[in-house]
Enzyme design. Structure first.
Site, PDB file in Angstrom:
ATOM      1  N   ASP A  46       9.403   9.473  -2.353  1.00 54.47           N
ATOM      2  CA  ASP A  46       8.177   9.781  -1.648  1.00 54.47           C
ATOM      3  C   ASP A  46       6.939   9.332  -2.412  1.00 54.47           C
ATOM      4  O   ASP A  46       6.989   9.138  -3.628  1.00 54.47           O
ATOM      5  CB  ASP A  46       8.098  11.303  -1.508  1.00 54.47           C
ATOM      6  CG  ASP A  46       7.699  11.719  -0.117  1.00 54.47           C
ATOM      7  OD1 ASP A  46       6.967  10.951   0.528  1.00 54.47           O
ATOM      8  OD2 ASP A  46       8.132  12.802   0.299  1.00 54.47           O
TER       9      ASP A  46
ATOM     10  N   HIS B 157       2.520  10.322  -1.969  1.00 54.25           N
ATOM     11  CA  HIS B 157       1.402  10.801  -1.169  1.00 54.25           C
ATOM     12  C   HIS B 157       0.148  10.177  -1.737  1.00 54.25           C
ATOM     13  O   HIS B 157      -0.150  10.337  -2.916  1.00 54.25           O
ATOM     14  CB  HIS B 157       1.360  12.325  -1.186  1.00 54.25           C
ATOM     15  CG  HIS B 157       2.581  12.911  -0.564  1.00 54.25           C
ATOM     16  ND1 HIS B 157       3.630  13.408  -1.308  1.00 54.25           N
ATOM     17  CD2 HIS B 157       2.966  13.002   0.730  1.00 54.25           C
ATOM     18  CE1 HIS B 157       4.590  13.798  -0.487  1.00 54.25           C
ATOM     19  NE2 HIS B 157       4.224  13.557   0.743  1.00 54.25           N
TER      20      HIS B 157
ATOM     21  N   HIS C  83       1.604   9.413   3.725  1.00 53.42           N
ATOM     22  CA  HIS C  83       2.941   9.690   3.198  1.00 53.42           C
ATOM     23  C   HIS C  83       3.692   8.375   3.325  1.00 53.42           C
ATOM     24  O   HIS C  83       3.565   7.708   4.335  1.00 53.42           O
ATOM     25  CB  HIS C  83       3.752  10.658   4.054  1.00 53.42           C
ATOM     26  CG  HIS C  83       3.071  11.902   4.477  1.00 53.42           C
ATOM     27  ND1 HIS C  83       3.531  13.133   4.122  1.00 53.42           N
ATOM     28  CD2 HIS C  83       2.002  12.134   5.255  1.00 53.42           C
ATOM     29  CE1 HIS C  83       2.782  14.057   4.680  1.00 53.42           C
ATOM     30  NE2 HIS C  83       1.845  13.480   5.378  1.00 53.42           N
TER      31      HIS C  83
END
Length: 648
Positions: free
Chosen positions: A383, A385, A511
Site C-alpha cells: 500500500d 497513501h 491510495h
RNA sequence: GCUGGCGUGGCUCAGGGGUAGAGCAGUCGAUUCGUAAUCGACAGGCCGGGGGUUCGAAUCCCCCCGCCAGCUCCA
C-alpha cells in the site's frame, strides 16, 4: 457469394425475403460455414424475413459473431438433449460464453459427471439428425400458454413485446421449443464441423441472485474447428499443471492448512520469494520518494466508525474484545495511515507526503470463495497513501502510473489493460465529490495518452479507482494494481496542513497498490512462470552437483564461494547418480546446475547447465560474475514458458 | 454462504462390511557413476472428527470440519 465474409449485398428487400433467399438468388447454394447474416448491423437468421432496405453481410463461423451463434445453438442442442433424457427438467437460460456455452436447468436429476458423456452422445445424435431450426413469432399469450417453466414465465414477463404486434420469438427444432431471441444456425447439422465438449455441471443461482433458487448449470466448450478445441483443452491442462497451489506444494513454497483455513503458511522457500519481491519493492519506492511505515494490525473499533468501515465493510471484518475495549483487525491500511498523518500538524512543505506500507490486512471471506494465495483471508497489501495539495494530484497520479508500468512491463514482462471504476451503489459521500475525483483520474490517464475502459459501479466505497489488469502467459487476466483518489477520508479524519497562506487546508489522499496483494502477485508469478522464476527470485539459484562422492568437497567449496557472493547455492550431497540429481534440480525449477567432477576440480572450473541447456565450462569467477549481473539486472527468462513442468 | 463432488502414511493414489496396500519422498546399507529416475532393506497410517447401524465399519447412515469445481463475493 464469396466465402471471405466480406461480401455484402445492398438493395431493396421485399417483405418476407430472407437472407437465404438472397443467397440463392445470387446463384449459390449455402456454404457450410455460413452461420447467419447481419442486416443493417443486426444479426438475423438465414430464414428470417427482412424488413426494409439495407445492407446485408454474411456471418461465417470463423468470425466472433458466427462463433457466438454456433455456441448459442449448441446450448439449445444441450437443452434438447437434457429434456430428452430427463423430461421432468425445466429450462432456465442458456447463452454462449467466452469459450463455449452453458444451460441452466431445474431438474429432479442431479447431474453427475458420468451424465455428461451421455448427454454429449444425445447431442451428437441431434446434430446427426440435422433438424431444421425454425424461427417463429408467437403472440405473448401463446407463449405464456406454452412455456410453463417458472423461469421462462419470468423471462416472458420481463420482455417488452414489440409494441405493435406483441410477439416474442421462439425457436423450434424437432419436438424441442425454446423461447429465445436468436439468431441460430438453420439446421442442427450445421454444427457438425464444430467441436464441443461438455466440461462440468455445477450449481448456479437463478439470475445470479443468491437469494433465488439454485439451478444446475452444465458448461460446454465449443469452437469452430476441432484443433481449436484441442488447443483450449491443452491450455486448461497446462493451467492445472501450473496451478500455484499445486506448485506451492511441489516446490515447497507455502501451504494452507485446516488449522487456519484461508490463512496461508509461508515455507522457507516461499519466504525467499516474498523477500526478493519486497526488496525489489523497497528499492523502487525509496528511489521515488516514498517513506516506509508500519501501522498496527489491531486497532480500536472507534477508529473504524470514523473511517466508515463499520458501516460499509463490517461483514468482512474480524473483531476482538480485550479488557472491555473492542478492537478490529484491519481490513485496510488507510485508517492507520490517517492516524499517522495526524500525529502532528503538517506544512505544505511536507506535501506530497508518500507513506508506503506492506500492511497485513485481514478480511473475512466466505468459505466457498477461498482459493490458495489468490483469495485468502489475510494478505499483504503493498500500500501507499499519498497526502497532497489539489495542485499535486495530477503529477502524483502520473508518477504512480509510470511506476506501475515500469514494474509490470519492464521488470515482469506483463501486458496489461486499465479500467476506471466508478461510484458503487453502496458509497459514502456526495455525487459531485465523486465526479471530481473520477474526472481527475481520467484526466491523468488522458494526459499520459492511455486508453481505458469504464467499469461502472465498481469503485471502493470511499472513492473511484483505476484498476490494472495484467495478462499472464496463458492469456488470463488478473486485477492487481489500483489507484484510488479519496476526498472523503481526509474529511472524516479532519486532516489538515498549513498552506503557504498560513491558513489550514484539507489535503487530498491517493491510495494505491502496485502488486495489490503480495501473496496473490506471487501466485500469479508462480503460474505465469510455471514455477521457473527469474533467477533473482528463485529460492535456490544454483544447485552444485558432484559427479562422484569424492567431488563433494569441491562442490561444497564452490557453494561457499557462491554464498560469499550473495548467491543462493546448495550442494546435492545425496549418494545418488548425477542424472538423478539433475532431474531433481530440474523438477525443482532451479535455474542453474553446476556439475563438478574430477575435470572441474583439477582446473578449478564448473560445468554450467542452465535449466535444460548446457553452457559448458567456466571458471568460478566467470560464472559468479555472469550470475551476479543477471540477478542485479533482474533479468527474466527469454520466455515465460521456459523450464516447463512436464517430465521428459 | 449455496449446489455438487471428494477427504486412506510427508506426497500421488488403490482398496468399498471380516480388521490396511503401492509408487515417490524418508532412514540405513551396497553401488563411484559425466548432463532428467542404480539396487536392496527398514521405518512410517486410531483410513478428516464425532455419533449411529452391525457380532464386526476405512467401507453403510447422520452431524460437523476441511479441500475441489461452479455460483455469489473479491486484492
Amino acid at each position: 457469394m464469396a466465402d471471405d465474409g466480406k461480401v455484402t449485398w445492398t438493395g431493396k428487400v421485399a417483405r418476407q425475403t430472407t437472407p437465404a433467399a438472397i443467397a440463392s438468388a445470387q446463384g449459390a447454394s449455402l456454404p457450410d460455414d455460413l452461420v447467419c447474416a447481419r442486416f443493417n448491423g443486426r444479426l438475423a437468421d438465414l430464414q428470417e424475413p427482412l424488413i426494409g432496405n439495407g445492407t446485408l453481410e454474411w456471418v461465417f463461423c470463423d468470425s466472433p459473431d458466427g462463433l457466438e451463434v454456433i455456441r448459442h445453438s449448441l446450448a439449445h442442442v444441450l437443452a434438447q438433449a437434457v429434456m430428452g433424457l430427463w423430461s421432468q427438467s425445466q429450462l432456465a437460460l442458456g447463452p454462449a460464453t467466452e469459450e463455449g456455452f452453458y444451460y441452466d436447468f431445474d431438474s429432479p436429476r442431479t447431474f453427475q459427471t458420468a451424465d455428461l458423456e451421455r448427454i454429449e452422445r444425445a447431442m451428437a445424435e441431434i446434430i446427426h439428425e440435422d433438424l431444421r431450426i425454425q424461427r417463429e413469432d408467437w403472440s405473448l399469450s401463446d407463449a405464456r400458454a406454452c412455456f410453463t417453466s417458472p423461469y421462462k414465465r419470468e423471462l416472458l414477463d420481463g420482455l417488452v413485446p414489440d409494441a405493435d404486434q406483441g410477439t416474442v420469438t421462439v425457436y423450434r427444432q424437432g419436438s424441442f421449443v425454446d423461447l429465445c431471441r436468436g439468431p441460430h444456425v438453420s439446421r442442427t447439422g450445421r454444427l457438425r464441423p464444430c467441436a464441443f465438449k461438455l466440461l462440468s455441471a455445477a450449481g448456479a443461482y437463478w439470475r445470479g441472485d443468491e437469494n433465488r433458487p439454485m439451478l444446475q448449470r452444465i458448461y460446454g466448450a465449443a469452437f469452430a474447428a476441432p484443433e481449436e478445441l484441442d488447443d483450449f483443452l491443452a491450455r486448461r491442462e497446462e493451467a492445472i499443471r501450473r496451478d500455484h497451489r499445486r506448485l506451492g506444494q511441489e516446490l515447497d513454497l507455502f501451504s494452507v492448512r485446516s488449522e487456519a483455513p484461508g490463512f496461508p503458511f509461508f515455507h522457507p522457500k516461499g519466504m525467499v520469494l516474498r523477500q526478493a519481491l519486497e526488496r525489489f519493492w523497497r528499492e523502487e519506492h525509496l528511489r521515488r520518494g516514498y517513506l516506509e511505515v508500519q501501522t498496527p494490525v489491531l486497532l480500536r473499533e472507534e477508529l473504524w466508525h470514523t473511517s466508515g468501515h463499520m458501516q460499509y465493510f463490517q461483514d468482512n471484518m474480524y473483531f476482538s474484545a480485550v479488557e472491555g475495549d473492542r478492537y478490529a483487525l484491519k481490513p485496510m491500511n488507510c485508517p492507520g495511515g490517517m492516524v499517522l498523518f495526524k500525529r502532528r500538524l503538517h506544512s505544505y512543505r511536507d506535501l506530497p507526503l508518500r507513506l508506503a506500507e506492506l500492511g497485513l490486512v485481514h478480511r473475512h471471506e466466505r468459505s466457498g470463495t477461498l482459493h490458495g494465495l489468490m483469495r485468502a483471508r489475510c494478505f499483504t497489501q503493498d500500500d501507499a497513501h499519498i497526502f497532497m495539495t489539489p495542485e499535486q494530484i495530477q503529477g502524483e497520479i502520473e508518477d504512480v502510473l509510470e511506476l506501475i508500468d515500469h514494474v509490470y512491463s519492464a521488470v515482469f514482462g506483463f501486458s496489461y489493460h486499465v479500467e476506471l471504476s466508478t461510484k458503487p451503489d453502496k458509497a459514502m459521500g456526495e455525487p459531485d465529490i465523486w465526479d471530481m475525483a473520477t474526472e481527475a483520474l481520467a484526466e491523468a490517464m488522458r494526459a499520459k495518452g492511455m486508453s481505458y475502459q469504464i467499469h461502472e459501479g465498481e469503485g471502493a466505497f470511499y472513492g473511484p479507482k483505476i484498476d490494472f489488469h495484467l495478462r499472464d502467459s496463458l492469456g488470463r487476466t488478473w486485477q492487481c494494481g489500483t489507484i484510488q483518489l479519496d476526498f472523503l477520508l481526509p474529511e472524516r479524519f479532519q486532516l489538515q496542513y498549513i498552506g503557504r497562506d498560513g491558513q489550514r487546508h484539507r489535503p487530498i489522499m491517493l491510495h494505491r497498490v502496485l502488486f495489490g496483494s503480495l501473496e496473490r502477485f506471487l501466485a500469479i508469478l508462480t503460474e505465469h512462470f510455471a514455477g521457473a522464476f527469474p533467477t533473482w527470485m528463485a529460492p535456490v539459484q544454483v544447485m552444485v552437483i558432484p559427479v562422484y562422492t569424492r567431488s563433494l568437497d569441491y562442490a561444497q567449496q564452490t557453494v561457499r564461494f557462491l554464498n560469499s557472493r550473495q548467491i543462493r547455492a546448495e550442494a546435492d550431497d545425496r549418494p545418488q547418480k548425477m542424472g538423478y540429481k539433475i532431474r531433481d534440480a530440474q523438477t525443482q525449477r532451479i535455474p542453474y546446475m553446476l556439475i563438478v567432477g574430477d575435470r572441474e576440480e583439477e582446473q578449478q572450473t564448473v560445468s554450467v547447465r542452465r535449466r535444460q541447456e548446457e553452457l559448458g565450462r567456466r571458471t568460478k569467477d566467470e560464472f559468479a560474475a555472469m550470475l551476479t549481473e543477471e540477478i542485479e539486472k533482474r533479468r527474466r527468462p527469454e520466455t515465460a514458458l521456459a523450464g516447463l513442468s512436464e517430465t521428459k
